[in-house]
Motif scaffolding. Sequence first.
Motif, PDB file in Angstrom:
ATOM      1  N   CYS A  13       0.843  -1.208   0.000  1.00  0.00           N
ATOM      2  CA  CYS A  13       0.000   0.000   0.000  1.00  0.00           C
ATOM      3  C   CYS A  13       0.874   1.252   0.000  1.00  0.00           C
ATOM      4  CB  CYS A  13      -0.925   0.010   1.215  1.00  0.00           C
ATOM      5  SG  CYS A  13      -2.263  -1.190   1.059  1.00  0.00           S
ATOM      6  N   TYR A  14       1.967   1.220   0.751  1.00  0.00           N
ATOM      7  CA  TYR A  14       2.832   2.408   0.762  1.00  0.00           C
ATOM      8  C   TYR A  14       3.586   2.551  -0.553  1.00  0.00           C
ATOM      9  CZ  TYR A  14       1.544   3.479   5.498  1.00  0.00           C
ATOM     10  OH  TYR A  14       0.803   3.828   6.596  1.00  0.00           O
ATOM     11  N   LEU A  17       1.206   4.326  -2.660  1.00  0.00           N
ATOM     12  CA  LEU A  17       1.167   5.727  -2.227  1.00  0.00           C
ATOM     13  C   LEU A  17       2.302   6.496  -2.897  1.00  0.00           C
ATOM     14  CD1 LEU A  17      -0.482   7.422  -0.240  1.00  0.00           C
ATOM     15  CD2 LEU A  17       1.222   6.905   1.493  1.00  0.00           C
ATOM     16  N   ALA A  25       3.169  11.548  -0.522  1.00  0.00           N
ATOM     17  CA  ALA A  25       3.378  10.242   0.129  1.00  0.00           C
ATOM     18  C   ALA A  25       4.358  10.400   1.293  1.00  0.00           C
ATOM     19  CB  ALA A  25       3.904   9.238  -0.881  1.00  0.00           C
ATOM     20  N   CYS A  40      -3.379   6.587   4.903  1.00  0.00           N
ATOM     21  CA  CYS A  40      -2.831   5.962   3.686  1.00  0.00           C
ATOM     22  C   CYS A  40      -3.933   5.198   2.951  1.00  0.00           C
ATOM     23  CB  CYS A  40      -1.693   5.020   4.062  1.00  0.00           C
ATOM     24  SG  CYS A  40      -1.072   4.038   2.677  1.00  0.00           S
ATOM     25  N   TYR A  43      -6.548   7.519   1.509  1.00  0.00           N
ATOM     26  CA  TYR A  43      -6.007   8.162   0.302  1.00  0.00           C
ATOM     27  C   TYR A  43      -6.100   7.217  -0.905  1.00  0.00           C
ATOM     28  CZ  TYR A  43      -2.858  10.669  -2.834  1.00  0.00           C
ATOM     29  OH  TYR A  43      -2.338  11.359  -3.907  1.00  0.00           O
ATOM     30  N   LEU A  44      -5.747   5.936  -0.700  1.00  0.00           N
ATOM     31  CA  LEU A  44      -5.752   4.977  -1.828  1.00  0.00           C
ATOM     32  C   LEU A  44      -7.172   4.654  -2.283  1.00  0.00           C
ATOM     33  CD1 LEU A  44      -2.865   2.569  -0.761  1.00  0.00           C
ATOM     34  CD2 LEU A  44      -2.814   4.339  -2.539  1.00  0.00           C
ATOM     35  N   ARG A  47      -8.249   7.545  -4.286  1.00  0.00           N
ATOM     36  CA  ARG A  47      -7.506   7.523  -5.552  1.00  0.00           C
ATOM     37  C   ARG A  47      -8.153   6.526  -6.505  1.00  0.00           C
ATOM     38  NH1 ARG A  47      -2.928  11.059  -6.537  1.00  0.00           N
ATOM     39  NH2 ARG A  47      -2.787  10.775  -8.776  1.00  0.00           N
TER      40      ARG A  47
END
Length: 348
Positions: A13-14, A17, A25, A40, A43-44, A47
């Motif tokens: 996941c990061y 990001l 990020a 996080c 945000y995803l 997105r």
Amino acid sequence: LQIDPENKPKKRCYEFLRQTSRSFAAVIQEVHEDLRDGICIFYLILRGMDTIEDDMTIPIEKKEPLLRNFHNLIFKKGWTYTESGPNEKDRQLLLEFDVVIDEFLCLKKEFRDIIADTTKKMGNGMADYAKDTVRNKYGIMTIKDFDTYCYYVAGLVGIGLTGLFATSGLEDPEFDNNIELANSMGLFLQKVNITRDYLVDDQDGRKFWPKEIWSKYTNDLSELKKPENATNALNCLSDIILNALQHVPDCLTYMSRLKEQTVFNFCAIPQVMAIATLSICFRNHDVFKKVVKLRRGESVKLILRSKNIYEVADIFRYYNRVIINKNDPRDPNYLKISMACGQIEQWC
Ligand SMILES: COc1cccc([C@H]2O[C@H](CC(=O)N[C@@H](CC(=O)O)C(=O)O)C(=O)N(CC(C)(C)C)c3ccc(Cl)cc32)c1OC
């Protein structure tokens, strides 16, 4: 019981990001651990929904239910979206969306509820706009329309994040009552992006500048980029910048109420980038020729300086002065701009 020692899904996941937005990020990764994963994943998810909304290769018959149902899809283990268009910037994120869902399901219930509720409202708002042929043909009509659209795509993010901050215990539990201020945090960022992205959106055939504003300067928003319309273009630009500036006092008030350092940085950095971008766009004809971006050195300086409300107020005061110095008495918006800047000066 299969334990994944390094917990690869979270790492993945990061990585998503970092792929989607390098600079932001880094800011998210600095956030306090009680909020980092929640932000996080939030945000995803946003997105992913934004990528579906932006994807012009998806027919409305499929896009509408996808958006309206997204708040349920985030609970569906294993769900991915494999039909997004070839050139979609975040195609990979949707192809591996099951990883995001797995991490979302690990969040504490209060976070899941806030994220699901925000996703539901945003998905319905996006679907309403996606299917509205009038808007697709003529773009956003009134200033009220403009604020409603920005509420759905950005204001709701500010409100959702404010809920996460309050629930995490890192900010005042009552912080949740700043709905109006949280909405302004989103509207300011979104309106600055829409102002800056005039040319990109024009090339994609999308009209976000409200007709109630541009119809005072031209019969067709796309005409503003023609050299012979330069004067009208600059005055129209002042008008939409004036509209964005009206949210600044709310944003400063919101930031002045934050207590936790990493939450403050997370909120302040996009805001200072936005006021800097807006002031560079003001009466700058490059807006109609390319995407006006801050120089790397300036962004880095702003990021390093946005440590507390005094520094942030100083930064807003500086860019506010840049706008005042560029303000032109021949511009029909001259007085309103100087009033708006006066208000900001006063706040700072
Ligand atoms: C309290 O509210 C906030 C506090 C901190 C940050 C944001 C806001 O900041 C980024 C900052 C960001 O993403 N910057 C980009 C620059 C760019 O988009 O040009 C970047 O650095 O890549 C941004 O732009 N948006 C997108 C929306 C504005 C639509 C919400 C955004 C999307 C998802 C999340 Cl979780 C957060 C944000 C907040 O949202 C209002």
